[in-house]
Scaffold this active site. Structure first.
Site, PDB file in Angstrom:
ATOM      1  N   GLY A   1       0.977  -1.084  -0.007  1.00 16.62           N
ATOM      2  CA  GLY A   1       0.098   0.078   0.072  1.00 16.62           C
ATOM      3  C   GLY A   1       0.744   1.140   0.132  1.00 16.62           C
ATOM      4  O   GLY A   1       0.626   2.285   0.718  1.00 16.62           O
TER       5      GLY A   1
ATOM      6  N   ASP B   1      -2.970   6.602   1.201  1.00 17.40           N
ATOM      7  CA  ASP B   1      -2.944   7.841   1.970  1.00 17.40           C
ATOM      8  C   ASP B   1      -2.012   7.795   3.209  1.00 17.40           C
ATOM      9  O   ASP B   1      -1.256   8.698   3.682  1.00 17.40           O
ATOM     10  CB  ASP B   1      -4.378   8.065   2.337  1.00 17.40           C
ATOM     11  CG  ASP B   1      -5.055   9.037   1.334  1.00 17.40           C
ATOM     12  OD1 ASP B   1      -4.607   9.388   0.411  1.00 17.40           O
ATOM     13  OD2 ASP B   1      -6.296   9.127   1.620  1.00 17.40           O
ATOM     14  N   LEU B   2      -2.080   6.731   3.848  1.00 17.71           N
ATOM     15  CA  LEU B   2      -1.460   6.555   5.062  1.00 17.71           C
ATOM     16  C   LEU B   2       0.189   6.494   5.063  1.00 17.71           C
ATOM     17  O   LEU B   2       0.992   7.048   5.588  1.00 17.71           O
ATOM     18  CB  LEU B   2      -1.874   5.106   5.793  1.00 17.71           C
ATOM     19  CG  LEU B   2      -1.316   5.196   7.419  1.00 17.71           C
ATOM     20  CD1 LEU B   2      -1.822   6.076   8.220  1.00 17.71           C
ATOM     21  CD2 LEU B   2      -1.515   3.495   7.854  1.00 17.71           C
TER      22      LEU B   2
ATOM     23  N   TYR C   1      -6.044  -8.771   3.519  1.00 14.42           N
ATOM     24  CA  TYR C   1      -5.231  -9.319   4.428  1.00 14.42           C
ATOM     25  C   TYR C   1      -4.903 -10.854   4.125  1.00 14.42           C
ATOM     26  O   TYR C   1      -3.762 -10.972   4.132  1.00 14.42           O
ATOM     27  CB  TYR C   1      -5.573  -9.213   5.807  1.00 14.42           C
ATOM     28  CG  TYR C   1      -5.509  -7.857   6.664  1.00 14.42           C
ATOM     29  CD1 TYR C   1      -4.982  -6.809   5.608  1.00 14.42           C
ATOM     30  CD2 TYR C   1      -5.633  -7.568   8.009  1.00 14.42           C
ATOM     31  CE1 TYR C   1      -4.961  -5.486   6.354  1.00 14.42           C
ATOM     32  CE2 TYR C   1      -5.143  -6.407   8.360  1.00 14.42           C
ATOM     33  CZ  TYR C   1      -4.770  -5.450   7.710  1.00 14.42           C
ATOM     34  OH  TYR C   1      -4.656  -4.197   8.230  1.00 14.42           O
TER      35      TYR C   1
ATOM     36  N   HIS D   1      -2.330   3.590  16.733  1.00 12.97           N
ATOM     37  CA  HIS D   1      -1.401   4.641  16.450  1.00 12.97           C
ATOM     38  C   HIS D   1      -1.423   5.554  17.800  1.00 12.97           C
ATOM     39  O   HIS D   1      -0.496   6.086  18.137  1.00 12.97           O
ATOM     40  CB  HIS D   1      -1.411   5.251  15.412  1.00 12.97           C
ATOM     41  CG  HIS D   1      -2.452   6.419  14.938  1.00 12.97           C
ATOM     42  ND1 HIS D   1      -3.930   6.020  15.112  1.00 12.97           N
ATOM     43  CD2 HIS D   1      -2.386   7.903  15.315  1.00 12.97           C
ATOM     44  CE1 HIS D   1      -4.634   7.270  15.134  1.00 12.97           C
ATOM     45  NE2 HIS D   1      -3.955   8.068  15.302  1.00 12.97           N
TER      46      HIS D   1
ATOM     47  N   GLY E   1       1.253   4.898  20.106  1.00 17.12           N
ATOM     48  CA  GLY E   1       2.669   5.719  19.624  1.00 17.12           C
ATOM     49  C   GLY E   1       2.738   7.061  20.078  1.00 17.12           C
ATOM     50  O   GLY E   1       3.694   7.875  19.824  1.00 17.12           O
TER      51      GLY E   1
ATOM     52  N   HIS F   1      -8.324   3.171  20.376  1.00 12.85           N
ATOM     53  CA  HIS F   1      -7.715   4.071  20.895  1.00 12.85           C
ATOM     54  C   HIS F   1      -7.993   4.587  22.180  1.00 12.85           C
ATOM     55  O   HIS F   1      -7.109   4.616  23.369  1.00 12.85           O
ATOM     56  CB  HIS F   1      -7.665   5.557  20.245  1.00 12.85           C
ATOM     57  CG  HIS F   1      -7.506   5.378  18.739  1.00 12.85           C
ATOM     58  ND1 HIS F   1      -6.531   4.360  18.283  1.00 12.85           N
ATOM     59  CD2 HIS F   1      -7.913   6.127  17.795  1.00 12.85           C
ATOM     60  CE1 HIS F   1      -6.507   4.500  16.928  1.00 12.85           C
ATOM     61  NE2 HIS F   1      -7.602   5.441  16.458  1.00 12.85           N
TER      62      HIS F   1
ATOM     63  N   ARG G   1     -10.176  20.402  18.515  1.00  6.14           N
ATOM     64  CA  ARG G   1      -9.499  19.406  18.309  1.00  6.14           C
ATOM     65  C   ARG G   1      -8.554  18.991  19.606  1.00  6.14           C
ATOM     66  O   ARG G   1      -7.933  20.016  19.670  1.00  6.14           O
ATOM     67  CB  ARG G   1      -8.722  19.369  17.017  1.00  6.14           C
ATOM     68  CG  ARG G   1      -7.966  18.085  16.805  1.00  6.14           C
ATOM     69  CD  ARG G   1      -7.093  18.292  15.508  1.00  6.14           C
ATOM     70  NE  ARG G   1      -6.697  16.973  15.262  1.00  6.14           N
ATOM     71  CZ  ARG G   1      -5.656  16.643  14.340  1.00  6.14           C
ATOM     72  NH1 ARG G   1      -5.450  17.670  13.608  1.00  6.14           N
ATOM     73  NH2 ARG G   1      -5.050  15.377  14.103  1.00  6.14           N
TER      74      ARG G   1
END
Ligand code: BG6
Length: 790
Positions: A32, A36-37, A149, A204, A207, A267, A365
């Site tokens: 990929g 975008d990522l 996957y 994420h 991290g 998250h 935000r």
């Protein structure tokens, strides 16, 4: 090309030479690579890895891969690579050299067919062989949608595994399923290709620097925190991710997931776990960290519908209609905002509210994890004097500030009246100044504030942890499934619940404020009328109907009113019985209908004579009492743990004797019958609460049951047509000895059986409920409108 670069670099000494003892070569494959990522974070994270590790003794090659053909893919990928930026702390000259090397060490591959994977494997092998490099390991980063996957995993497993002695690490991006079942299925598929230690599931948020520092902070400050990190000192915990963006452009994903699956299940839950888990003996041992985290997850108390408030920004429906080509009448119940009240059953945290909140189209935000401590001091000084110094009367809090918001940087804040925290100087520096800034109701000067010396993007932190094999920064299969096991029942129960509409942005005003009331969450202000969905009229008839059903009194209303009426009737019966005999013997049914009654009794009936109440079970499933299927378990969860009833007044059915379940020879039924005879005058309960199944069963007396419909036995073993099959139940003759019997029937699903039994006579073999007819007591039916009228 790669070969030439590696060779040149070894010669010029940019990489350590093999003769100096190379740690071996690492191939990183980014699947990929043009997505975008990858564009936004992953390539930059890989470049950072290269900068950090160029002198580690490892050599690297980077293989971008996608389905796109070679020429176009290569162009797209290198367009991204050319724009990679240099970290601010890096000297521009060194960075330019490293960037040049990084580009030369990167290559694009089309990975579509089995042959493509075999070819990639061959190329890596040839390169290493020619350079005389030992292979250390391979990283495959799956930045692709999860439906791809399995196929990729199969190809890697069959043709791209490194030779023995070198490791394989596959990195997976969420979503990891949609609920417990799909997550289990996906996990099972992946486990057939990879070993657990080979899989790195990314969240994420683990991290994010402030989140990643929660455990080290707790560890380094344990001398201050040990006495206060518990329910006696912590008032509440808030885990928050507020976003201003909406779901536009992502509705095909968002419509299926919603905010709870998108953010809370992963998250926010993960951040909460770092806060609530027991500290492992050794933080550097990943297995210990993961084990403690898993235990914390497993001790979360199951969520009820009432634990959540849901919202949807007003324009969401039109975004969905446009992007998914839905008609004007399409109504979505996907929440874009949620507040959830979570509790832990651990001794440390019992009773402490954990509030998890996230939403799109909000006014700001910001993300943070905030621990607010109880203020236990009474301040005798006047307020004017109180503010001088670090008064014990000011709020006390510790905040792990994830980012954005007024601070616009990750940070750790500790109220000055708590303690001066120990922070690792190499990574965190104290922030001073900005005296005018206020945060969480206090000037910044009321806190010790620390921010990272070097701000790092979450993905670059995680990529470095993948390289170092730090599994504790990732989600294990067990962790994932435990999280879904916690969230799935709530998600199922709210799947059709209409969220409150909110205008979005600053116009939200107070519409999304919520409060905790008797252990439940509720919005603090009414929904703005102009936003109410006109297609969903509010029921206006809230009256209770009093009438007759099968010749006995009938109470009927919308379910909420019905339950409140039933609860007060139960309380009245209890008070009368206690006034008469000093005791109240109440036998309760299991299943889902009485749960609302239990909750109502627990939260609204503070005058209930629990001290004089004996609680019996009408029926029980033959499972251990700690099994979620157990009626006693549900009674415990929804009622017993919230009231003060003496332990010796609670009488669970003895389904589990001699470490086996409902074996006739163990005499459980006789034991229960004896206990009833010994304690309940004439074995006549003051009140029996029953329900009705869609087949007309009541208690665990099913149509055509061999036992319990007649005869002398007071307690019987029976067979249910649905799982768990084996049951223990009071018999019909015993039930009919009661002084009062209330039958509760709720929900549309019960309409057919309600109609049916309204018409039939006494035929207990066909419809056991029709055999309920107390010989000298009273029977009352509580049937909600949905069951009564469909
Ligand atoms: C993602 C969610 O996992 O996290 C997004 O899918 C959300 O909906 C994002 O916006 C938030 O991450 P960050 O790093 O922008 O706070």
């Amino acid at each position: 090309m790669l070969r030439r670069v590696l060779c040149t670099m070894l010669l010029v000494g940019a990489l350590p030479s093999l003769a100096e003892g190379s740690q071996g070569h690492i191939s990183v494959v980014l699947l990929g690579a043009t997505g975008d990522l990858a564009k936004k974070y992953l390539w930059q994270g890989l470049f950072q890895l290269y900068i950090d590790q160029v002198s580690s003794g490892h050599s690297f090659t980077f293989h971008g891969a996608a389905l796109t053909d070679l020429e176009l893919g290569q162009k797209l990928m290198f367009d991204v690579l050319k724009k990679l930026s240099c970290p601010p702390d890096e000297s521009p000259n060194r960075c330019a050299v490293l960037k040049d090397q990084f580009l030369k060490l990167s290559q694009y591959h089309q990975l579509k067919t089995a042959e493509n994977y075999t070819a990639l494997n061959r190329e890596i092998g040839i390169l290493l062989h020619q350079e005389g490099l030992k292979e250390a390991g391979r990283i495959f980063y799956f930045s692709v949608p999860p439906f791809a996957y399995t196929e990729i995993a199969r190809h890697i497993n069959s043709s791209c595994r490194p030779p023995p002695g070198a490791w394989l690490r596959v990195v997976l991006e969420k979503p990891f399923g949609h609920d417990l079942e799909s997550a289990q299925q996906m996990a099972a598929e992946l486990t057939s290709f990879f070993r657990e230690e080979e899989m790195y599931r990314v969240d994420h948020y683990l991290g994010k620097q402030a989140v990643a520092h929660i455990l080290p902070f707790r560890d380094q400050n344990c001398q201050f925190l040990d006495p206060i990190w518990n329910r006696h000192h912590v008032e509440r915990v808030e885990v928050v991710l507020k976003e201003t963006v909406d779901a536009k452009g992502r509705t095909s994903f968002y419509e299926q997931y919603g905010v709870i699956r998108d953010v809370l299940q992963n998250h926010l839950t993960e951040a909460l776990m770092f806060l609530t888990m027991e500290l492992p003996g050794n933080l550097s041992k990943a297995e210990e960290v993961l084990q403690c985290k898993l235990q914390a997850l497993q001790s979360l108390r199951g969520l009820e519908k009432q634990s959540v408030v849901l919202g949807q920004y007003q324009a969401y429906a039109s975004h969905v209609q446009e992007e998914l080509q839905k008609g004007q009448n399409y109504v979505s119940t996907t929440p874009t905002f949620a507040g959830v009240l979570v509790h832990s059953d651990s001794l440390r945290w019992e009773g402490v509210p954990f509030l998890l909140t996230s939403g799109k189209a909000l006014d700001e935000r910001v993300g943070y994890v905030r621990v607010l401590f109880k203020n236990r001091a009474y301040c005798t000084q006047s307020e004017a004097l109180r503010d001088a110094g670090h008064s014990q009367c000011k709020p006390k809090q510790i905040v792990f500030y994830i980012g954005h918001g007024v601070l616009n940087t990750p940070a750790v804040l500790v109220s000055r009246n708590l303690f001066r925290p120990i922070m690792p100087k190499s990574n965190w520096r104290e922030v001073v100044g900005q005296p005018d800034l206020h945060i969480f109701g206090q000037p910044l000067s009321d806190y010790y504030v620390y921010s990272p010396v070097k701000e790092r993007d979450a993905y670059s932190v995680l990529i470095s942890n993948i390289y170092h094999g730090r599994k504790d920064f990732f989600i294990t299969t067990e962790n994932l499934l435990a999280s879904w096991a916690f969230w799935t029942p709530l998600l199922n129960s709210i799947s059709h619940q209409a969220p409150r509409l909110y205008p979005g942005g600053v116009e939200n005003q107070h519409y999304l404020d919520f409060e905790m009331v008797s252990g439940e969450l509720a919005f603090t202000v009414a929904e703005p009328v102009e936003l109410l969905n006109p297609s969903g009229p509010m029921p206006s008839d809230y009256k209770t109907i009093q009438s007759k059903f099968r010749k006995s009194p009938l109470v009927s209303a919308w379910s909420e009113v019905l339950i409140s009426q039933l609860a007060s009737d139960v309380e009245k019966t209890a008070s009368r019985a206690v006034a008469r005999s000093g005791q109240f013997h109440l036998a309760l049914s299991g299943g889902s209908s009485p749960v609302a009654l239990f909750q109502r009794l627990a939260r609204h009936h503070y005058d209930f004579p629990w001290r004089h109440t004996h609680l019996w079970l009408v029926d029980e499933r033959c499972v251990p009492l700690t099994d979620p299927e157990s009626n006693f378990f549900s009674l415990h969860n929804h009622l017993l743990q919230n009231i003060r009833v003496p332990y010796f007044n609670v009488h669970p059915m003895p389904v589990h004797l001699h470490q086996r379940l409902c074996v006739e020879e163990d005499g459980g039924t006789e034991l229960y019958a004896k206990e009833i005879v010994a304690l309940v005058a004439n074995a006549s309960f003051d009140l029996v609460l029953l329900g009705v199944g869609t087949d007309g069963h009541t208690a665990s007396l099913f149509p055509h049951s061999e036992n319990g419909l007649e005869g002398a036995q007071a307690v019987v073993l029976t067979e249910s047509p649905v799982k768990p099959h084996q049951r223990m139940s009071l018999s019909l003759p015993l039930i009919n000895k009661a002084q009062q019997v209330f039958v509760l029937v709720m929900g549309k699903g019960k309409h057919d059986i309600t109609t049916q039994i309204s018409r039939v006579g006494r035929e207990p073999r066909k419809w056991p409920i029709s055999g309920v007819s107390p010989s000298s007591g009273q029977l009352v039916w509580y049937v909600d409108y949905e069951a009564l009228l469909g």
